[in-house]
Write a protein that holds these residues in place. Structure first.
Motif, mmCIF file in Angstrom:
data_model
loop_
_atom_site.group_PDB
_atom_site.id
_atom_site.type_symbol
_atom_site.label_atom_id
_atom_site.label_comp_id
_atom_site.label_asym_id
_atom_site.label_seq_id
_atom_site.Cartn_x
_atom_site.Cartn_y
_atom_site.Cartn_z
ATOM 1 N N GLN A 118 0.873 -1.169 0.000
ATOM 2 C CA GLN A 118 0.000 0.000 0.000
ATOM 3 C C GLN A 118 0.916 1.226 0.000
ATOM 4 O OE1 GLN A 118 -3.495 -0.495 0.189
ATOM 5 N NE2 GLN A 118 -3.091 -2.697 0.218
ATOM 6 N N TRP A 119 0.610 2.168 -0.862
ATOM 7 C CA TRP A 119 1.462 3.360 -1.011
ATOM 8 C C TRP A 119 0.577 4.578 -1.169
ATOM 9 C CZ3 TRP A 119 1.268 6.855 -4.929
ATOM 10 C CH2 TRP A 119 2.320 7.757 -5.069
ATOM 11 N N SER A 120 1.015 5.713 -0.650
ATOM 12 C CA SER A 120 0.290 6.961 -0.901
ATOM 13 C C SER A 120 1.246 8.143 -0.806
ATOM 14 C CB SER A 120 -0.884 7.141 0.065
ATOM 15 O OG SER A 120 -0.431 7.254 1.389
ATOM 16 N N ARG A 121 0.881 9.223 -1.504
ATOM 17 C CA ARG A 121 1.686 10.446 -1.503
ATOM 18 C C ARG A 121 0.740 11.634 -1.394
ATOM 19 N NH1 ARG A 121 1.076 14.652 -4.886
ATOM 20 N NH2 ARG A 121 0.946 13.187 -6.628
ATOM 21 N N ALA A 122 1.105 12.588 -0.522
ATOM 22 C CA ALA A 122 0.289 13.786 -0.336
ATOM 23 C C ALA A 122 1.192 15.003 -0.261
ATOM 24 C CB ALA A 122 -0.551 13.678 0.944
ATOM 25 N N HIS A 123 0.693 16.136 -0.726
ATOM 26 C CA HIS A 123 1.403 17.407 -0.578
ATOM 27 C C HIS A 123 1.060 18.015 0.776
ATOM 28 C CE1 HIS A 123 2.053 18.172 -5.176
ATOM 29 N NE2 HIS A 123 2.722 17.146 -4.709
ATOM 30 N N LEU A 124 2.084 18.546 1.438
ATOM 31 C CA LEU A 124 1.930 19.241 2.723
ATOM 32 C C LEU A 124 2.509 20.635 2.554
ATOM 33 C CD1 LEU A 124 3.247 16.412 5.097
ATOM 34 C CD2 LEU A 124 0.851 16.963 4.654
ATOM 35 N N ALA A 145 6.805 6.084 7.142
ATOM 36 C CA ALA A 145 6.138 7.359 6.886
ATOM 37 C C ALA A 145 7.241 8.386 6.689
ATOM 38 C CB ALA A 145 5.227 7.741 8.045
ATOM 39 N N LEU A 146 7.407 8.854 5.469
ATOM 40 C CA LEU A 146 8.485 9.773 5.143
ATOM 41 C C LEU A 146 7.929 11.158 4.860
ATOM 42 C CD1 LEU A 146 10.557 7.536 2.706
ATOM 43 C CD2 LEU A 146 11.062 8.022 5.106
ATOM 44 N N ARG A 147 8.626 12.159 5.372
ATOM 45 C CA ARG A 147 8.259 13.545 5.118
ATOM 46 C C ARG A 147 9.426 14.224 4.422
ATOM 47 N NH1 ARG A 147 4.947 17.295 9.328
ATOM 48 N NH2 ARG A 147 4.709 19.141 8.008
ATOM 49 N N PHE A 148 9.171 14.768 3.233
ATOM 50 C CA PHE A 148 10.201 15.438 2.443
ATOM 51 C C PHE A 148 10.064 16.940 2.629
ATOM 52 C CE2 PHE A 148 9.593 11.346 0.472
ATOM 53 C CZ PHE A 148 10.867 10.960 0.086
ATOM 54 N N ASP A 149 11.152 17.587 3.081
ATOM 55 C CA ASP A 149 11.090 19.028 3.313
ATOM 56 C C ASP A 149 11.266 19.787 2.007
ATOM 57 O OD1 ASP A 149 13.823 19.122 2.698
ATOM 58 O OD2 ASP A 149 14.462 19.315 4.786
ATOM 59 N N ALA A 150 11.305 21.114 2.078
ATOM 60 C CA ALA A 150 11.350 21.958 0.885
ATOM 61 C C ALA A 150 12.649 21.797 0.098
ATOM 62 C CB ALA A 150 11.146 23.425 1.275
ATOM 63 N N GLN A 151 13.669 21.175 0.696
ATOM 64 C CA GLN A 151 14.924 20.894 -0.004
ATOM 65 C C GLN A 151 14.986 19.452 -0.511
ATOM 66 O OE1 GLN A 151 15.025 22.845 3.036
ATOM 67 N NE2 GLN A 151 14.939 24.481 1.492
ATOM 68 N N GLY A 206 -1.156 16.579 10.827
ATOM 69 C CA GLY A 206 -1.818 17.810 11.237
ATOM 70 C C GLY A 206 -2.449 18.615 10.130
ATOM 71 N N GLN A 207 -2.432 18.099 8.904
ATOM 72 C CA GLN A 207 -3.000 18.841 7.777
ATOM 73 C C GLN A 207 -4.051 18.003 7.059
ATOM 74 O OE1 GLN A 207 -0.257 20.876 5.137
ATOM 75 N NE2 GLN A 207 1.399 20.747 6.635
ATOM 76 N N GLU A 208 -5.080 18.677 6.548
ATOM 77 C CA GLU A 208 -6.075 18.014 5.716
ATOM 78 C C GLU A 208 -5.476 17.818 4.324
ATOM 79 O OE1 GLU A 208 -8.962 16.913 6.852
ATOM 80 O OE2 GLU A 208 -8.562 17.769 8.845
ATOM 81 N N VAL A 209 -5.505 16.592 3.821
ATOM 82 C CA VAL A 209 -4.864 16.291 2.549
ATOM 83 C C VAL A 209 -5.776 15.418 1.692
ATOM 84 C CG1 VAL A 209 -2.555 16.390 3.586
ATOM 85 C CG2 VAL A 209 -3.730 14.183 3.382
ATOM 86 N N VAL A 210 -5.520 15.452 0.406
ATOM 87 C CA VAL A 210 -6.072 14.460 -0.520
ATOM 88 C C VAL A 210 -4.870 13.780 -1.159
ATOM 89 C CG1 VAL A 210 -7.427 14.031 -2.599
ATOM 90 C CG2 VAL A 210 -8.188 15.752 -0.946
ATOM 91 N N ALA A 211 -4.663 12.529 -0.831
ATOM 92 C CA ALA A 211 -3.482 11.794 -1.262
ATOM 93 C C ALA A 211 -3.792 10.928 -2.474
ATOM 94 C CB ALA A 211 -2.977 10.907 -0.114
ATOM 95 N N MET A 212 -2.770 10.707 -3.308
ATOM 96 C CA MET A 212 -2.859 9.683 -4.336
ATOM 97 C C MET A 212 -2.458 8.372 -3.673
ATOM 98 S SD MET A 212 -3.734 9.081 -7.403
ATOM 99 C CE MET A 212 -3.766 10.709 -8.149
ATOM 100 N N HIS A 213 -3.267 7.345 -3.871
ATOM 101 C CA HIS A 213 -3.087 6.085 -3.136
ATOM 102 C C HIS A 213 -3.116 4.916 -4.113
ATOM 103 C CE1 HIS A 213 -4.506 2.531 -0.883
ATOM 104 N NE2 HIS A 213 -3.882 3.052 0.150
#
Length: 238
Positions: A118-124, A145-151, A206-213
């Protein structure tokens, strides 16, 4: 749309050609030129598909992750955030929006290493989040659960709560993770006996998102029935 033999495939450091279709890098942009004809027993049975997709990464990430202890399967989120432009001649449609680019590589077939994932990606905001979990062929599990920063740097976050999702029309099981353990399917884009791709709404970090799953059952994929069905969905050229 049609499987190809070795003589119809060519690749280099910055391109991959499959039949008349071509994927190539042009500077920092990935360009996908699509030229496909659906052929069954040597006879075209569907109008050709022709057009171009341009992917312009907004974030770059060079980190690679092993999906199994032996390192037989690697995954990289090349562009955790990207802009995508689609310009089709046939059919005559076009659109643009936010997107993503990743890659899997390995020394064995996916169905040899995994039962499902199972995989998903969302913009924060200007960042991006990727959830990735599954069951390996030996019965062990993996989850991140990976979070990619602005860099484009990835940091591992605590896993959100498990959130069940309704099965697809093909009774494919789906699941994800969310802050409150609740998520809902907004739309299912692709529904097959072994694969589903959907838009999923939830609260994440902490953010409302619509992810591609996406949900992938490799047990189903390698079953004799599905293997028998595949040529009717994607014809095989001699």
């Amino acid at each position: 749309m049609t499987e190809r033999g070795a003589s119809s495939v060519a690749r280099g450091a910055d391109h991959l050609a499959v039949g008349d279709s071509l994927v190539r890098w042009n500077g920092d942009r990935m360009i996908i030129d699509i030229e496909e004809k659906a052929i069954w027993l040597g006879v075209p049975y569907h109008p050709p598909v022709r057009g171009r997709v341009v992917i312009e990464p907004e974030l770059w990430s060079g980190q690679r992750f092993a999906l199994d202890p032996a390192g037989r399967h690697m995954w990289r989120s090349i562009a955790p955030r990207a802009r995508v432009r689609v310009e089709m001649e046939q059919p005559g449609v076009s659109w643009s929006g936010s997107g993503y680019l990743d890659a899997n590589s390995g020394s064995e077939a996916l169905e040899e290493g995994f039962a499902d994932w199972q995989w998903s990606r969302a913009h924060l905001g200007r960042e991006a989040a990727v959830l990735y979990e599954g069951v390996r062929r030996d019965g062990s599990t993996f989850a991140s659960a990976l979070r990619f920063d602005a860099q484009g740097r990835a940091s591992e976050e605590a896993l959100p709560l498990g959130a069940p999702l309704p099965a697809t029309r093909w009774l494919m099981g789906r699941r994800t993770r969310a802050d409150r353990g609740h998520a809902r399917v907004v739309r299912t884009f692709e529904d097959s006996p072994f694969y589903a791709r959907s838009a999923v709404a939830s609260r994440l970090f902490g953010q409302e998102v619509v992810a591609m799953h996406e949900s992938l059952s490799l047990d189903r994929f390698r079953s004799p029935i599905v293997q028998w069905m595949l040529p009717y969905k994607m014809p095989r050229r001699a």
